[in-house]
Motif scaffolding. Sequence first.
Motif, PDB file in Angstrom:
ATOM      1  N   LEU A  98     -37.706   3.678 -13.709  1.00  9.79           N
ATOM      2  CA  LEU A  98     -37.382   2.428 -13.025  1.00  9.79           C
ATOM      3  C   LEU A  98     -36.071   2.502 -12.250  1.00  9.79           C
ATOM      4  CD1 LEU A  98     -38.376  -0.208 -15.745  1.00  9.79           C
ATOM      5  CD2 LEU A  98     -39.683   0.482 -13.729  1.00  9.79           C
ATOM      6  N   MET A  99     -35.219   3.485 -12.565  1.00  9.58           N
ATOM      7  CA  MET A  99     -33.946   3.634 -11.874  1.00  9.58           C
ATOM      8  C   MET A  99     -34.019   4.614 -10.712  1.00  9.58           C
ATOM      9  SD  MET A  99     -31.941   1.538 -13.436  1.00  9.58           S
ATOM     10  CE  MET A  99     -30.312   2.022 -12.887  1.00  9.58           C
ATOM     11  N   GLU A 100     -35.165   5.220 -10.531  1.00  6.90           N
ATOM     12  CA  GLU A 100     -35.342   6.159  -9.413  1.00  6.90           C
ATOM     13  C   GLU A 100     -35.277   5.400  -8.102  1.00  6.90           C
ATOM     14  OE1 GLU A 100     -35.716  10.005  -8.083  1.00  6.90           O
ATOM     15  OE2 GLU A 100     -36.098   9.525 -10.183  1.00  6.90           O
ATOM     16  N   ALA A 101     -34.495   5.931  -7.170  1.00  9.15           N
ATOM     17  CA  ALA A 101     -34.379   5.335  -5.824  1.00  9.15           C
ATOM     18  C   ALA A 101     -33.937   3.875  -5.878  1.00  9.15           C
ATOM     19  CB  ALA A 101     -35.728   5.447  -5.083  1.00  9.15           C
ATOM     20  N   CYS A 102     -33.049   3.556  -6.848  1.00 13.85           N
ATOM     21  CA  CYS A 102     -32.568   2.174  -6.965  1.00 13.85           C
ATOM     22  C   CYS A 102     -31.428   1.872  -6.005  1.00 13.85           C
ATOM     23  CB  CYS A 102     -32.131   1.879  -8.397  1.00 13.85           C
ATOM     24  SG  CYS A 102     -30.685   2.828  -8.942  1.00 13.85           S
ATOM     25  N   GLY A 103     -30.912   2.909  -5.334  1.00 14.50           N
ATOM     26  CA  GLY A 103     -29.847   2.700  -4.351  1.00 14.50           C
ATOM     27  C   GLY A 103     -28.472   2.520  -4.966  1.00 14.50           C
ATOM     28  N   LEU A 104     -28.294   2.957  -6.201  1.00 13.42           N
ATOM     29  CA  LEU A 104     -27.013   2.798  -6.902  1.00 13.42           C
ATOM     30  C   LEU A 104     -26.032   3.878  -6.456  1.00 13.42           C
ATOM     31  CD1 LEU A 104     -25.317   1.375  -9.038  1.00 13.42           C
ATOM     32  CD2 LEU A 104     -26.413   2.806 -10.767  1.00 13.42           C
ATOM     33  N   GLU A 105     -24.929   3.476  -5.830  1.00 18.33           N
ATOM     34  CA  GLU A 105     -23.903   4.411  -5.363  1.00 18.33           C
ATOM     35  C   GLU A 105     -22.963   4.777  -6.505  1.00 18.33           C
ATOM     36  OE1 GLU A 105     -22.004   2.538  -2.085  1.00 18.33           O
ATOM     37  OE2 GLU A 105     -23.776   2.653  -0.779  1.00 18.33           O
ATOM     38  N   ASP A 106     -22.316   5.940  -6.381  1.00 20.85           N
ATOM     39  CA  ASP A 106     -21.476   6.457  -7.463  1.00 20.85           C
ATOM     40  C   ASP A 106     -20.314   5.526  -7.802  1.00 20.85           C
ATOM     41  OD1 ASP A 106     -23.066   8.663  -7.772  1.00 20.85           O
ATOM     42  OD2 ASP A 106     -21.858   9.965  -6.492  1.00 20.85           O
ATOM     43  N   ALA A 107     -19.673   4.948  -6.781  1.00 19.08           N
ATOM     44  CA  ALA A 107     -18.524   4.072  -7.032  1.00 19.08           C
ATOM     45  C   ALA A 107     -18.955   2.835  -7.826  1.00 19.08           C
ATOM     46  CB  ALA A 107     -17.886   3.654  -5.709  1.00 19.08           C
ATOM     47  N   LEU A 108     -20.088   2.258  -7.444  1.00 20.33           N
ATOM     48  CA  LEU A 108     -20.603   1.080  -8.153  1.00 20.33           C
ATOM     49  C   LEU A 108     -21.063   1.457  -9.555  1.00 20.33           C
ATOM     50  CD1 LEU A 108     -21.006  -1.917  -7.622  1.00 20.33           C
ATOM     51  CD2 LEU A 108     -23.315  -1.410  -6.804  1.00 20.33           C
ATOM     52  N   LYS A 109     -21.641   2.644  -9.663  1.00 21.84           N
ATOM     53  CA  LYS A 109     -22.084   3.144 -10.964  1.00 21.84           C
ATOM     54  C   LYS A 109     -20.901   3.240 -11.931  1.00 21.84           C
ATOM     55  CE  LYS A 109     -23.759   7.518 -12.907  1.00 21.84           C
ATOM     56  NZ  LYS A 109     -24.318   8.837 -12.581  1.00 21.84           N
ATOM     57  N   ARG A 110     -19.794   3.824 -11.473  1.00 22.30           N
ATOM     58  CA  ARG A 110     -18.609   3.955 -12.333  1.00 22.30           C
ATOM     59  C   ARG A 110     -18.054   2.587 -12.716  1.00 22.30           C
ATOM     60  NH1 ARG A 110     -17.655   8.240  -8.672  1.00 22.30           N
ATOM     61  NH2 ARG A 110     -16.315   6.902  -7.392  1.00 22.30           N
ATOM     62  N   LYS A 111     -18.036   1.658 -11.771  1.00 22.63           N
ATOM     63  CA  LYS A 111     -17.519   0.314 -12.053  1.00 22.63           C
ATOM     64  C   LYS A 111     -18.349  -0.377 -13.117  1.00 22.63           C
ATOM     65  CE  LYS A 111     -16.513  -4.181  -9.924  1.00 22.63           C
ATOM     66  NZ  LYS A 111     -17.207  -4.902 -11.017  1.00 22.63           N
ATOM     67  N   TRP A 112     -19.670  -0.321 -12.983  1.00 28.20           N
ATOM     68  CA  TRP A 112     -20.542  -1.004 -13.937  1.00 28.20           C
ATOM     69  C   TRP A 112     -20.465  -0.372 -15.316  1.00 28.20           C
ATOM     70  CZ3 TRP A 112     -25.348  -1.805 -10.277  1.00 28.20           C
ATOM     71  CH2 TRP A 112     -25.085  -2.906  -9.436  1.00 28.20           C
ATOM     72  N   ILE A 113     -20.351   0.953 -15.369  1.00 32.56           N
ATOM     73  CA  ILE A 113     -20.203   1.616 -16.670  1.00 32.56           C
ATOM     74  C   ILE A 113     -18.921   1.147 -17.344  1.00 32.56           C
ATOM     75  CG2 ILE A 113     -19.760   3.844 -17.779  1.00 32.56           C
ATOM     76  CD1 ILE A 113     -21.661   5.111 -15.741  1.00 32.56           C
ATOM     77  N   LYS A 114     -17.849   1.046 -16.568  1.00 34.91           N
ATOM     78  CA  LYS A 114     -16.565   0.571 -17.101  1.00 34.91           C
ATOM     79  C   LYS A 114     -16.681  -0.882 -17.573  1.00 34.91           C
ATOM     80  CE  LYS A 114     -11.724  -0.100 -15.652  1.00 34.91           C
ATOM     81  NZ  LYS A 114     -11.710  -1.578 -15.679  1.00 34.91           N
ATOM     82  N   ASP A 115     -17.317  -1.743 -16.764  1.00 30.91           N
ATOM     83  CA  ASP A 115     -17.465  -3.157 -17.134  1.00 30.91           C
ATOM     84  C   ASP A 115     -18.287  -3.325 -18.402  1.00 30.91           C
ATOM     85  OD1 ASP A 115     -16.001  -3.852 -14.921  1.00 30.91           O
ATOM     86  OD2 ASP A 115     -17.730  -4.385 -13.689  1.00 30.91           O
ATOM     87  N   ILE A 116     -19.380  -2.585 -18.503  1.00 26.55           N
ATOM     88  CA  ILE A 116     -20.251  -2.704 -19.682  1.00 26.55           C
ATOM     89  C   ILE A 116     -19.544  -2.169 -20.922  1.00 26.55           C
ATOM     90  CG2 ILE A 116     -22.422  -1.932 -20.718  1.00 26.55           C
ATOM     91  CD1 ILE A 116     -23.603  -1.947 -17.864  1.00 26.55           C
ATOM     92  N   THR A 117     -18.797  -1.080 -20.759  1.00 30.86           N
ATOM     93  CA  THR A 117     -18.031  -0.529 -21.893  1.00 30.86           C
ATOM     94  C   THR A 117     -17.027  -1.552 -22.411  1.00 30.86           C
ATOM     95  OG1 THR A 117     -18.269   1.726 -21.043  1.00 30.86           O
ATOM     96  CG2 THR A 117     -16.500   1.333 -22.635  1.00 30.86           C
ATOM     97  N   GLU A 118     -16.345  -2.242 -21.495  1.00 31.41           N
ATOM     98  CA  GLU A 118     -15.387  -3.281 -21.901  1.00 31.41           C
ATOM     99  C   GLU A 118     -16.090  -4.421 -22.634  1.00 31.41           C
ATOM    100  OE1 GLU A 118     -13.457  -4.454 -18.338  1.00 31.41           O
ATOM    101  OE2 GLU A 118     -12.137  -2.689 -18.248  1.00 31.41           O
ATOM    102  N   MET A 119     -17.286  -4.785 -22.172  1.00 31.27           N
ATOM    103  CA  MET A 119     -18.037  -5.842 -22.846  1.00 31.27           C
ATOM    104  C   MET A 119     -18.431  -5.433 -24.259  1.00 31.27           C
ATOM    105  SD  MET A 119     -20.529  -7.616 -20.018  1.00 31.27           S
ATOM    106  CE  MET A 119     -20.881  -6.259 -18.914  1.00 31.27           C
ATOM    107  N   ILE A 120     -18.843  -4.186 -24.421  1.00 37.26           N
ATOM    108  CA  ILE A 120     -19.228  -3.704 -25.751  1.00 37.26           C
ATOM    109  C   ILE A 120     -18.018  -3.683 -26.672  1.00 37.26           C
ATOM    110  CG2 ILE A 120     -20.081  -1.687 -27.017  1.00 37.26           C
ATOM    111  CD1 ILE A 120     -21.787  -1.017 -24.527  1.00 37.26           C
TER     112      ILE A 120
END
Length: 438
Positions: free
Chosen positions: A316-338
């Motif tokens: 489901l994540m194939e060809a989702c258009g997720l750029e590396d910069a946004l990917k790093r930001k979301w990983i950081k945000d989700i980690t903070e939430m956890i």
Amino acid sequence: MTRLGYGEEIRRWRVARYCEHDRHLNAQLRDFTLMTAGSKAEGLTCLFESDRDILRTLNGVICVETGINLNTIPDDISVFWMDDTGVYPGHCILLLKRPARLLYTIINDALCEIGYGKLLLSSVLFIDECSRLATRHRLGTVETVLHERAGPALPETRGGILKLDYVYSIRCQCPSILHRWAVRPRHWPQSVVVQKVVSLGAYVTPTGFRESENKHIEWRICFNSGETELMNNLNETQANVYVLLKWILKEIIKPTNKEITSYVLKNIILWQAENTPQTEFHSRSLLHWLHDGLRGLRTAIEKKLLNYYMIPERNLMEACGLEDALKRKWIKDITEMIESGPNVILRLEKIRKAIVASPEPMLWFSKTRTELEMLNLEKMNRVTKCENENGEHDVPDFMLYALRKRQEEILREMMIRMLMEGCSINEFPKMFERINVW
């Protein structure tokens, strides 16, 4: 969650009302069968909280896997063969196997010759024909605005607030795919539910794989009826985890180009349910499973990998258009939430307001919002039923009169309460919409 309109009782009530409305609408239709899908069919959103997804399945047409005996299919049904050679998992190409004597114009105009006397059904031409059909059908509808196509969906807005997403589809028989899903070892759902999901079959919708060179002729295999059945068999804790994850996606992660959708979250919840004993999902474990869902989302983003629950070979994540910069930001945000533990839910506006609100006004708000939604859904069904029985909108009906009168009483009470609390009368017209978005 119950006071905010997501309790088990109102959830089940919504499911029943939308099913009833679908039955009334289908009594008026001949060429299509209509079905509410998504969050509305699952009872997990309030009246105007999100779009109502409606699947319109073309009658008299079916597509089948190789090996299906065509003699079991009536002659007045056109049959297409699902060819998945060289296409991305979960997709196929439709080749005309046996046309019916009377072929729908919408099908005939979407057929393309590919040589050797073979014809395939183009997904792009099909959705173009559906769009033209929808435009002709809706031109006379009062206060209806048609929007630009979004993937396979044809969105429209009625009355300025009711948002509908129509997706046209063709029913298909794919027993081998459903068998592979059914025989997987699992904790959930029960075998009787598994068999029901298998019996509900599948559909193909006119959209190809985003990065495919042949996406204009590809179709996506979907299991809308089965997925609705699965979601309706989640318990209250699992449903609440899904709702909270959707709020986090909308309010905190905020994807702008649908890099992550609520459908991704739904699949995380379904995998979570299948791999875990049902007894572990209870009210005291809500935050545990919310964090587990966030970890699943973080992994999906980090690896750009999430197996589709019904067809694991499809990512489901194939060809989702997720750029590396946004990917790093979301990983950081989700980690903070956890890492924030239980405080993660305080980042959600609805939860904060519910906690801060005084008990009495909050109870009044919850009761009023629920009753207004119930009245609206009952009125929606009553209007459609009257159309079926009388063929007219304005035939006097006692039940409709009673429903409208009660609505007016509640809105009058709301207006008086707002004025007593110092609100402006100019704020009242939008109050009805806002209270049904909660």
